[in-house]
Scaffold this motif. Structure first.
Motif, PDB file in Angstrom:
ATOM      1  N   TYR A   1      51.293  90.314 -14.863  1.00 11.07           N
ATOM      2  CA  TYR A   1      51.704  88.948 -14.941  1.00 11.07           C
ATOM      3  C   TYR A   1      50.533  88.213 -14.081  1.00 11.07           C
ATOM      4  O   TYR A   1      50.109  87.164 -14.469  1.00 11.07           O
ATOM      5  CB  TYR A   1      52.964  88.700 -14.202  1.00 11.07           C
ATOM      6  N   VAL A   2      49.911  88.868 -12.982  1.00 10.83           N
ATOM      7  CA  VAL A   2      48.920  88.236 -12.158  1.00 10.83           C
ATOM      8  C   VAL A   2      47.615  88.232 -12.964  1.00 10.83           C
ATOM      9  O   VAL A   2      47.172  87.110 -13.072  1.00 10.83           O
ATOM     10  CB  VAL A   2      48.757  88.931 -11.053  1.00 10.83           C
ATOM     11  N   ALA A   3      47.470  88.967 -14.094  1.00 11.85           N
ATOM     12  CA  ALA A   3      46.192  89.012 -14.695  1.00 11.85           C
ATOM     13  C   ALA A   3      46.529  87.900 -15.698  1.00 11.85           C
ATOM     14  O   ALA A   3      45.444  87.136 -15.774  1.00 11.85           O
ATOM     15  CB  ALA A   3      46.206  90.296 -15.370  1.00 11.85           C
TER      16      ALA A   3
ATOM     17  N   ASP B   1      58.617  97.785 -13.703  1.00  6.74           N
ATOM     18  CA  ASP B   1      59.225  98.587 -12.313  1.00  6.74           C
ATOM     19  C   ASP B   1      60.746  98.340 -12.264  1.00  6.74           C
ATOM     20  O   ASP B   1      61.160  97.011 -12.037  1.00  6.74           O
ATOM     21  CB  ASP B   1      58.770  98.151 -11.232  1.00  6.74           C
ATOM     22  N   PRO B   2      61.584  99.341 -12.149  1.00  5.95           N
ATOM     23  CA  PRO B   2      63.128  99.258 -12.378  1.00  5.95           C
ATOM     24  C   PRO B   2      63.490  98.897 -10.835  1.00  5.95           C
ATOM     25  O   PRO B   2      64.503  98.730 -10.605  1.00  5.95           O
ATOM     26  CB  PRO B   2      63.622 100.722 -12.522  1.00  5.95           C
ATOM     27  N   LEU B   3      62.771  99.276  -9.773  1.00  6.66           N
ATOM     28  CA  LEU B   3      63.124  99.045  -8.396  1.00  6.66           C
ATOM     29  C   LEU B   3      63.735  97.527  -8.047  1.00  6.66           C
ATOM     30  O   LEU B   3      65.062  97.810  -7.419  1.00  6.66           O
ATOM     31  CB  LEU B   3      61.863  99.341  -7.373  1.00  6.66           C
ATOM     32  N   PRO B   4      63.058  96.597  -8.463  1.00  8.30           N
ATOM     33  CA  PRO B   4      63.775  95.418  -8.037  1.00  8.30           C
ATOM     34  C   PRO B   4      65.037  95.230  -8.589  1.00  8.30           C
ATOM     35  O   PRO B   4      65.865  94.537  -7.959  1.00  8.30           O
ATOM     36  CB  PRO B   4      62.530  94.319  -8.582  1.00  8.30           C
ATOM     37  N   ASP B   5      65.290  95.556  -9.987  1.00 12.16           N
ATOM     38  CA  ASP B   5      66.531  95.651 -10.306  1.00 12.16           C
ATOM     39  C   ASP B   5      67.614  96.184  -9.727  1.00 12.16           C
ATOM     40  O   ASP B   5      68.652  95.879  -9.376  1.00 12.16           O
ATOM     41  CB  ASP B   5      66.461  95.822 -12.083  1.00 12.16           C
ATOM     42  N   LEU B   6      67.085  97.623  -9.235  1.00  9.68           N
ATOM     43  CA  LEU B   6      67.940  98.411  -8.590  1.00  9.68           C
ATOM     44  C   LEU B   6      68.279  97.851  -7.336  1.00  9.68           C
ATOM     45  O   LEU B   6      69.528  97.815  -6.866  1.00  9.68           O
ATOM     46  CB  LEU B   6      67.223  99.694  -8.239  1.00  9.68           C
ATOM     47  N   LEU B   7      67.465  97.231  -6.416  1.00 11.88           N
ATOM     48  CA  LEU B   7      67.721  96.456  -5.262  1.00 11.88           C
ATOM     49  C   LEU B   7      68.840  95.188  -5.585  1.00 11.88           C
ATOM     50  O   LEU B   7      69.775  95.105  -4.723  1.00 11.88           O
ATOM     51  CB  LEU B   7      66.189  95.664  -4.730  1.00 11.88           C
TER      52      LEU B   7
ATOM     53  N   ARG C   1      55.015  88.605  -8.250  1.00  7.68           N
ATOM     54  CA  ARG C   1      56.413  88.627  -9.351  1.00  7.68           C
ATOM     55  C   ARG C   1      55.999  89.383 -10.578  1.00  7.68           C
ATOM     56  O   ARG C   1      54.993  89.419 -10.982  1.00  7.68           O
ATOM     57  CB  ARG C   1      56.981  87.144  -9.614  1.00  7.68           C
ATOM     58  N   ARG C   2      57.122  89.632 -11.209  1.00  4.29           N
ATOM     59  CA  ARG C   2      56.924  90.548 -12.575  1.00  4.29           C
ATOM     60  C   ARG C   2      56.710  89.393 -13.631  1.00  4.29           C
ATOM     61  O   ARG C   2      55.918  89.637 -14.379  1.00  4.29           O
ATOM     62  CB  ARG C   2      58.130  91.404 -12.656  1.00  4.29           C
TER      63      ARG C   2
ATOM     64  N   SER D   1      53.110  94.761  -4.960  1.00  5.72           N
ATOM     65  CA  SER D   1      52.630  94.917  -6.251  1.00  5.72           C
ATOM     66  C   SER D   1      53.575  95.697  -7.273  1.00  5.72           C
ATOM     67  O   SER D   1      53.203  96.832  -7.633  1.00  5.72           O
ATOM     68  CB  SER D   1      51.193  95.632  -6.081  1.00  5.72           C
ATOM     69  N   VAL D   2      54.342  95.027  -7.610  1.00  4.92           N
ATOM     70  CA  VAL D   2      55.438  95.486  -8.601  1.00  4.92           C
ATOM     71  C   VAL D   2      54.652  95.536  -9.814  1.00  4.92           C
ATOM     72  O   VAL D   2      54.181  94.400 -10.202  1.00  4.92           O
ATOM     73  CB  VAL D   2      56.558  94.778  -8.661  1.00  4.92           C
ATOM     74  N   HIS D   3      55.062  96.339 -10.796  1.00  2.36           N
ATOM     75  CA  HIS D   3      54.618  96.178 -12.082  1.00  2.36           C
ATOM     76  C   HIS D   3      55.612  95.608 -12.956  1.00  2.36           C
ATOM     77  O   HIS D   3      56.921  95.654 -12.564  1.00  2.36           O
ATOM     78  CB  HIS D   3      54.198  97.554 -12.641  1.00  2.36           C
ATOM     79  N   GLU D   4      55.274  95.214 -14.030  1.00  7.50           N
ATOM     80  CA  GLU D   4      56.394  94.534 -15.010  1.00  7.50           C
ATOM     81  C   GLU D   4      57.669  95.290 -15.197  1.00  7.50           C
ATOM     82  O   GLU D   4      58.630  95.192 -15.458  1.00  7.50           O
ATOM     83  CB  GLU D   4      55.621  94.036 -16.080  1.00  7.50           C
TER      84      GLU D   4
END
Lengths: 341, 341
Positions: free
Chosen positions: A200-202, A139-145, A157-158, A134-137
């Motif tokens: 996004y899911v919404a 969320d910087p974490l995915p980019d960090l990864l 997905r975002r 449940s990543v939010h749009e």
DNA sequence: AGCCTTAGTGGGAGCGCTCCCACACCCTCA
DNA sequence: TGAGGGTGTGGGAGCGCTCCCACTAAGGCT
């Protein structure tokens, strides 16, 4: 008892026992093909006799890996943890990992401090990969990864443009099927309660609704029939009240989550409307709530356990191959028919 | 990029930078008091400048510990994972661990093979301690843990004589309060649906029921009013049917779990009885189901998140002190009043 | 027969820490 | 003034693996 040398056999002892060198034992353990059958048998016998279990820490230190992946759960979602959705995903992950000797680390990120600490974890390569739910749009974490070249798989997905690997359910298709079902049952004025538009899911579920409305040749998706919720029960109540004011003639509602459907149903009852005779209701997620509502709620089920399995599988693949090929998997959803429509 | 030497600073580099020896840096990191303020400051500065993060594997290898604890979830319970009960416990554990740098490992045990493997894990000391949820009376794992002198904390206990450390809720008191409440509301014929008698928690809740019945000066706990369930919805239905046959005059039911209460309510409705006007109903656990039942179910809440926190705290203490002093903690429960009584 | 390959093997070097011994250095006391 | 105690400190010796180089033995080729 817990002294320095705990008496547990080491690889070296196995080697002596088997009458081979350390390297050969290591090769057997790691499944290298470059070992003769004779040596392999001897080593395996020695391992069994001694009850040898490799020391994970030594392995990690020497091999520069950890054999562990982190499952990251951001704070706003720790509540959702209670949902079958999450627990099924985790079960799926666990099932997929069972045959591996990957460890699953549970990591909650509540505060910025914890977020920073987790960043350090990543930088220090304390895990081989990361599973993110449940990543939010924003969320910087995915980019960090991505920047750290750390293998990672998102649940959901975002946006359409998501670059990091993900496993998602077919939200558009699920919503479309749900709404199409309402029309098929003869409903004419089908409203929807959406999730927050910055998720996004919404948006996907709203898209599905619109597609179905159009396909039904209804008077187009009247914006009067779209009310904004926020995936909470209270949000569902608010949105339902709004809809009833705008269009008292509504005969069906598609709520983008079961919880919002539960809220909507309360309001419908308060307004003297029966479900499903006056107004049909469909939810999304097929949670425990859906089963225990009165009447039991028809809802869109996601293949959650399968999603968990897939996430783990995809992550393991990404870890195994050094190159970072992104994988995007979308699994189909299914309408579970109960009594609310 | 992920090469042999990943460029991450090591303790040695920190030492050079700070102009001290390796030992001093180690002492600073581990909070030893035997360091001068000057040296400490220098080391801390160097750590900050270099962005040093200790290598966990090296630490584990050298220190003969892992800084990780396992949360073990046996198969039959993986379903329960969906319950707020579990997720709250996990949240509590996570919260307590947040300030530590203990890692939380999630371990599912589904098959005998996995159980054996986990035994090896333990023997190989891959974790510093173990958290065990929902142990059954015949579960050999706690004994194994004790035998291995592995710090462990159970959620709940197997019997009155439980020797391993545990954190439990006051099931007897909670049940007693629930039933006393029914009497206080003027109910006379209070039945109960129990859990499986081979589960200690079920026996405790039955004890609480009996105590309250006796205290109410009712005609003693007529065995006619006790029906055996199994903590499932179907079990609740069966037990309720049985009760209605034996005593059609029942005016209240205490179900030892919300799920059984949900089953009971269905049967009550089918028999034409209204809740709460004809028959009052109380559950146990205060799960999501309770909130979404119609009418909303009065239920006994356990301080689940607090239980999780306590479990983690107790385990950390046990790990810190080498001696194995067992701790037994029982937390109080609370009756959450809704509309079913 | 001589050479080159290849499969199979042993073991040294090192991963980054902690533990602990040895050694300064300072202060105290008789 | 010297012995006797702290403090604080440096660094050697491992922890148990993996990696990789060097080596042997057995085959395949000209």
């Amino acid at each position: 008892m817990n002294g320095r040398h705990s008496g547990r056999p080491t690889l070296e002892e196995v080697a002596v026992r088997a009458g081979v060198g350390r390297g050969t034992v290591s090769r057997v353990i790691n499944g290298s093909p470059r070992v003769s059958d004779r040596a392999k048998a001897a080593v395996e016998a020695a391992i069994a006799e001694l009850g040898y279990v490799p020391n994970r820490a030594a392995r990690a230190l020497a091999g520069n890996r950890t054999d562990a992946i982190a499952l990251v759960i951001p704070e706003p979602e720790t509540r959702l943890f209670a949902e079958p959705y999450f627990s099924d995903i985790i079960r799926g992950i666990g099932a997929e990992l069972a045959d591996t000797d990957m460890q699953l680390l549970l990591t909650f990120i509540r505060t910025p401090k914890e977020r920073a600490r987790f960043g350090q974890y990543l930088a220090a390569h304390r895990v081989d990969g990361v599973l993110l739910v449940s990543v939010h749009e924003d969320d910087p974490l995915p980019d960090l990864l991505e920047q750290l070249e750390m293998p990672a798989v998102l649940n959901g997905r975002r946006s359409d443009l998501e670059s990091v690997s993900y496993v998602d359910a077919d939200n558009v298709g699920g919503a479309r099927a749900a709404v199409a079902h309402l029309f098929a049952r003869g409903r004419r004025t089908v409203a929807t309660i959406t999730g927050p538009p910055d998720m996004y899911v919404a948006r996907c579920r709203l898209d599905g609704y619109r597609q179905a409305v159009e396909a039904a040749g209804s008077a187009g998706a009247s914006s009067e029939l779209v009310a904004r919720g926020d995936f909470t029960e209270e949000g569902g109540r608010r949105a339902m009240r709004e809809l009833l004011v705008r269009r008292p003639d509504i005969d069906a509602v598609f709520a983008a989550s079961d919880l919002m459907a539960a809220g909507a149903r309360q309001v419908l009852r308060e307004s003297g409307r029966q479900v499903p005779s006056d107004v049909a209701l469909v939810g999304f997620e097929d949670s425990a709530i859906a089963r225990h509502m009165d009447p039991a709620l028809t809802s869109v089920r996601q293949p959650t356990e399968e999603m968990g399995r897939t996430m783990a599988r995809v992550l393991l693949e990404e870890i195994a191959e050094r190159a970072s090929v992104r994988r995007h998997v979308v699994l189909t959803t299914e309408l579970v028919q109960r009594d609310s429509v």
